[in-house]
Design a protein around this motif. Structure first.
Motif, short mmCIF file in Angstrom:
data_model
loop_
_atom_site.label_atom_id
_atom_site.label_comp_id
_atom_site.label_asym_id
_atom_site.label_seq_id
_atom_site.Cartn_x
_atom_site.Cartn_y
_atom_site.Cartn_z
N PRO A 21 0.82 -1.23 0.00
CA PRO A 21 0.00 0.00 0.00
C PRO A 21 0.84 1.27 0.00
O PRO A 21 0.40 2.30 -0.51
N GLN A 22 2.05 1.21 0.55
CA GLN A 22 2.91 2.39 0.60
C GLN A 22 3.38 2.82 -0.78
O GLN A 22 3.78 3.96 -0.98
N VAL A 23 3.30 1.91 -1.75
CA VAL A 23 3.71 2.22 -3.12
C VAL A 23 2.50 2.58 -3.97
O VAL A 23 2.48 3.61 -4.67
N THR A 24 1.49 1.73 -3.94
CA THR A 24 0.34 1.92 -4.83
C THR A 24 -0.42 3.21 -4.53
O THR A 24 -0.92 3.88 -5.45
N ARG A 25 -0.49 3.58 -3.26
CA ARG A 25 -1.23 4.80 -2.89
C ARG A 25 -0.56 6.04 -3.50
O ARG A 25 -1.23 6.93 -4.05
N ILE A 26 0.78 6.10 -3.41
CA ILE A 26 1.49 7.28 -3.93
C ILE A 26 1.46 7.32 -5.45
O ILE A 26 1.25 8.38 -6.06
N LEU A 27 1.66 6.17 -6.10
CA LEU A 27 1.66 6.15 -7.55
C LEU A 27 0.29 6.55 -8.11
O LEU A 27 0.19 7.34 -9.07
N ALA A 28 -0.77 6.02 -7.52
CA ALA A 28 -2.12 6.39 -7.98
C ALA A 28 -2.37 7.88 -7.76
O ALA A 28 -3.01 8.55 -8.60
N GLY A 29 -1.88 8.42 -6.64
CA GLY A 29 -2.06 9.85 -6.38
C GLY A 29 -1.31 10.72 -7.37
O GLY A 29 -1.82 11.77 -7.80
N GLU A 30 -0.11 10.31 -7.76
CA GLU A 30 0.65 11.09 -8.74
C GLU A 30 -0.03 11.09 -10.10
O GLU A 30 -0.06 12.11 -10.79
N VAL A 31 -0.55 9.93 -10.50
CA VAL A 31 -1.24 9.86 -11.79
C VAL A 31 -2.50 10.73 -11.78
O VAL A 31 -2.78 11.48 -12.73
N ALA A 32 -3.26 10.64 -10.68
CA ALA A 32 -4.50 11.42 -10.60
C ALA A 32 -4.22 12.92 -10.59
O ALA A 32 -4.98 13.71 -11.18
N ALA A 33 -3.13 13.33 -9.95
CA ALA A 33 -2.81 14.76 -9.86
C ALA A 33 -1.99 15.25 -11.05
O ALA A 33 -1.80 16.46 -11.21
N GLY A 34 -1.48 14.34 -11.88
CA GLY A 34 -0.67 14.73 -13.03
C GLY A 34 0.73 15.15 -12.67
O GLY A 34 1.42 15.79 -13.49
N ARG A 35 1.22 14.81 -11.48
CA ARG A 35 2.59 15.15 -11.06
C ARG A 35 3.50 13.95 -11.34
O ARG A 35 3.72 13.11 -10.47
N LEU A 36 3.99 13.86 -12.55
CA LEU A 36 4.77 12.71 -12.96
C LEU A 36 6.25 13.06 -13.03
O LEU A 36 6.62 14.14 -13.51
N SER A 37 7.07 12.15 -12.56
CA SER A 37 8.52 12.31 -12.66
C SER A 37 9.02 11.65 -13.94
O SER A 37 8.31 10.84 -14.56
#
Length: 588
Positions: A21-37
């Motif tokens: 969960p510590q990985v999937t939560r952050i990745l999904a949040g970045e995609v939803a917010a459009g803040r991609l590295s």
């Protein structure tokens, strides 16, 4: 064509990924917010979901209809990534594409505009296998990447990556999945396949998987060929593992020192195709459960076992000192490493089991501590009462020659001989017997009989006293040599005002404090070598010229210190440090 379970049930959205969960939560949040590295680093042990999350993330950032950071799974982009037809998505195995030419090809492709998706995504699996030249070529594109490129690096050995690569990536650590989480997911998948997997069976698979979901599904896939209910017995037979009951029988035989039973059980594992290295690692995990049970009050969340097995672990572990458990774990770890290089794995495995049964066969400090802990436990049981003491089988199933003796152990003061014991007139000293040598006895000189009065020790009754002579008088002289009388200056060492009553047998003991600095010498020896703690207790010494004659009623002193050259050196060094003299030492 049949599709393996780990491919069939591969997660399609972040919510389906278990244990991270510590990985999937952050990745999904970045995609939803459009803040991609522009670069991500996924690190963790095998089978924990690194490549799966990379695919879900790639689909999510390129999906035509994303939902809360998850891909829809239905659009042409999502289907193209799943079936490998998407040109803008590339997965490369860096273990086989590790040269600088491979990275240059990726760099050239990265500057091309995407064909159908919004981004060109490159997934480099096992990136730690790249050569130094390839890392340098990759570093350049990571420093100044095109806006339409995303790199996802995955590795199981992050320590091998250069710091320049690490500093340019967003790092996500994938942890080993909890056994309970793996077991629950396995039960769900088995039910979806129309099979019944018991909790014990799922727990056994989770233990074998060691935190890897893919490994657990591969084991379940093998077990699905069996008919009926998939319980722990069926799974143990399929994967070639020893059952818990057999492990308990083997550990009980090891704890009791029953060599014959331990060897026979080891042979049964061998006949069941359980190789030596697997048996050692399975036993190591079994004794790890002993260690957890003995150190944690409620270990249920740390062990993968049923309630009945937990109760059995508590009973079995209670009969074994913690020092012995640690010794077993250490020996099994060394044996597993040796088995990787050994050509005779069966013999090496049997030797390892015998070492566990016989701590005295090992000369390490851990083995000595294990033996001391076992003796302390036995003495504690004896002091609690005869009913509380249940003697274990003798080491090696051989009768012990010293069963009647209760050894003096670390922290346990030895019983002193009463000073008021009346001397036995005209009774000659009992000659030395096997196992307990008489202190202060010359090689061929018989012990003088008891005498009355405050005469000099070890003096013949009718031998005239020799006149004073220069130097310190020598005690313990041969029978025909007259003893020198006291003279002005250095007194005769350790002559008591009243005679010590004669003593015989294993209880013969020197007068404590006869050498004033002996207690300080023992303390210094313990400081120099902690394993000496408990071994020098109950010992004493007298000075015979330039020789310090040492004796003890502690059987461990004679069986360990007297026979171990390193420990003798420790005592000699302690004597030198305390007295400042190079005295010789004789142990009797």
């Amino acid at each position: 064509m049949y599709q393996a379970l780990y491919r069939k049930y591969r997660p399609g959205v972040f919510a389906d990924v278990v244990g991270q969960p510590q990985v999937t939560r952050i990745l999904a949040g970045e995609v939803a917010a459009g803040r991609l590295s522009h670069a991500y680093l996924f690190t963790g042990s095998r089978g924990t979901g690194k490549t799966t999350c990379a695919r879900i993330f790639a689909k999510a950032v390129c999906c035509l209809s994303p939902k809360n950071g998850d891909p829809c799974g239905q659009c042409e982009i999502c289907r193209g990534i799943d079936n490998g037809s998407m040109l803008d998505y590339s997965e490369l195995d860096a273990a086989s594409n590790r040269s600088i030419e491979d990275i240059r090809r990726i760099r050239d492709e990265a500057y091309l505009a995407p064909a159908a998706a919004k981004y060109r995504i490159f997934v480099l699996d096992e990136v730690h296998m790249l050569t130094n030249e390839a890392f340098n070529a990759l570093l350049k594109i990571l420093e100044e990447p095109p806006e339409h490129v995303i790199f996802i690096l995955a590795t199981t050995d992050v320590q091998k990556l250069p710091g320049t690569i690490l500093s340019r990536c967003q790092r996500f650590d994938f942890t080993r999945i909890e056994p309970s989480v793996i077991a629950g997911r396995l039960v769900e998948i088995a039910a979806a396949e129309g099979r019944t997997l018991t909790e014990d069976g799922a727990a056994l698979i989770a233990g074998v998987a060691d935190g890897a979901m893919r490994d657990a599904l591969s084991v379940l896939d093998r077990c699905m060929s069996e008919d009926g209910v998939l319980d722990a017995g069926v799974i143990a037979a399929v994967v070639g593992l020893a059952g818990r009951d057999a492990l308990f029988r083997l550990s009980d035989a090891i704890a009791a020192g029953d060599l014959a039973a331990a060897i026979r059980l080891t042979d049964s594992f061998y006949q069941a195709s359980c190789d030596g290295e697997r048996l050692c690692r399975t036993l190591l995990e079994h004794f790890r459960n002993y260690m957890i049970v003995k150190t944690v009050e409620d270990p249920s969340d740390l062990l993968v076992c049923t309630r009945e097995e937990l109760a059995r672990y508590r009973r079995s572990a209670a009969a074994v000192p913690l020092e012995t458990v640690l010794f077993w774990i250490d020996q099994l770890g060394e044996a597993a490493e040796r088995l990787k290089k050994s050509t005779g794995s069966r013999a090496e495995t049997e030797m390892a089991i015998l070492r566990l049964c016989l701590p005295r066969a090992a000369s390490s400090a851990d083995a000595l501590r294990a033996r001391l802990a076992q003796l302390e436990q036995k003495v504690g049981a004896l002091r609690a009462g005869p009913a509380a003491f249940v003697p274990a089988a003798a080491e090696g199933s051989q009768p012990s020659a010293a069963k009647a003796q209760t050894p003096a152990l670390s922290g346990e003061p030895a019983e002193k001989i009463p000073a008021e014991t009346p001397p036995v007139d005209d009774a000659p000293m009992t000659p030395p017997f096997e196992g307990a040598a008489m202190p202060f006895e010359e090689d061929d000189a018989p012990m003088a009989p008891p005498f009355e009065g405050a005469a000099m020790p070890f003096e013949e009754d009718d031998a005239p006293m020799a006149p004073p002579f220069e130097g310190a008088a020598m005690p313990f002289e041969e029978d025909d040599a007259p003893m020198a009388p006291p003279f002005e200056g250095a007194p005769l060492p350790f002559a008591d005002a009243s005679p010590e009553p004669p003593q015989t047998g294993a209880n013969v003991r020197l007068n404590e404090g006869s050498f004033p600095q002996w207690t300080a010498i023992c303390d210094e020896a313990k400081r120099l070598s902690p394993p000496m703690i408990g071994l020098v207790d109950g010992s004493s010494a007298v000075l015979n010229g330039d020789t310090l004659v040492v004796s003890s009623i502690n059987p461990l002193f004679h069986s360990i210190v007297a026979k171990n050259e390193e420990m003798r050196k420790v005592l000699l060094r302690a004597i030198q440090n305390i007295t400042g003299k190079d005295l010789r030492m004789k142990i009797v």
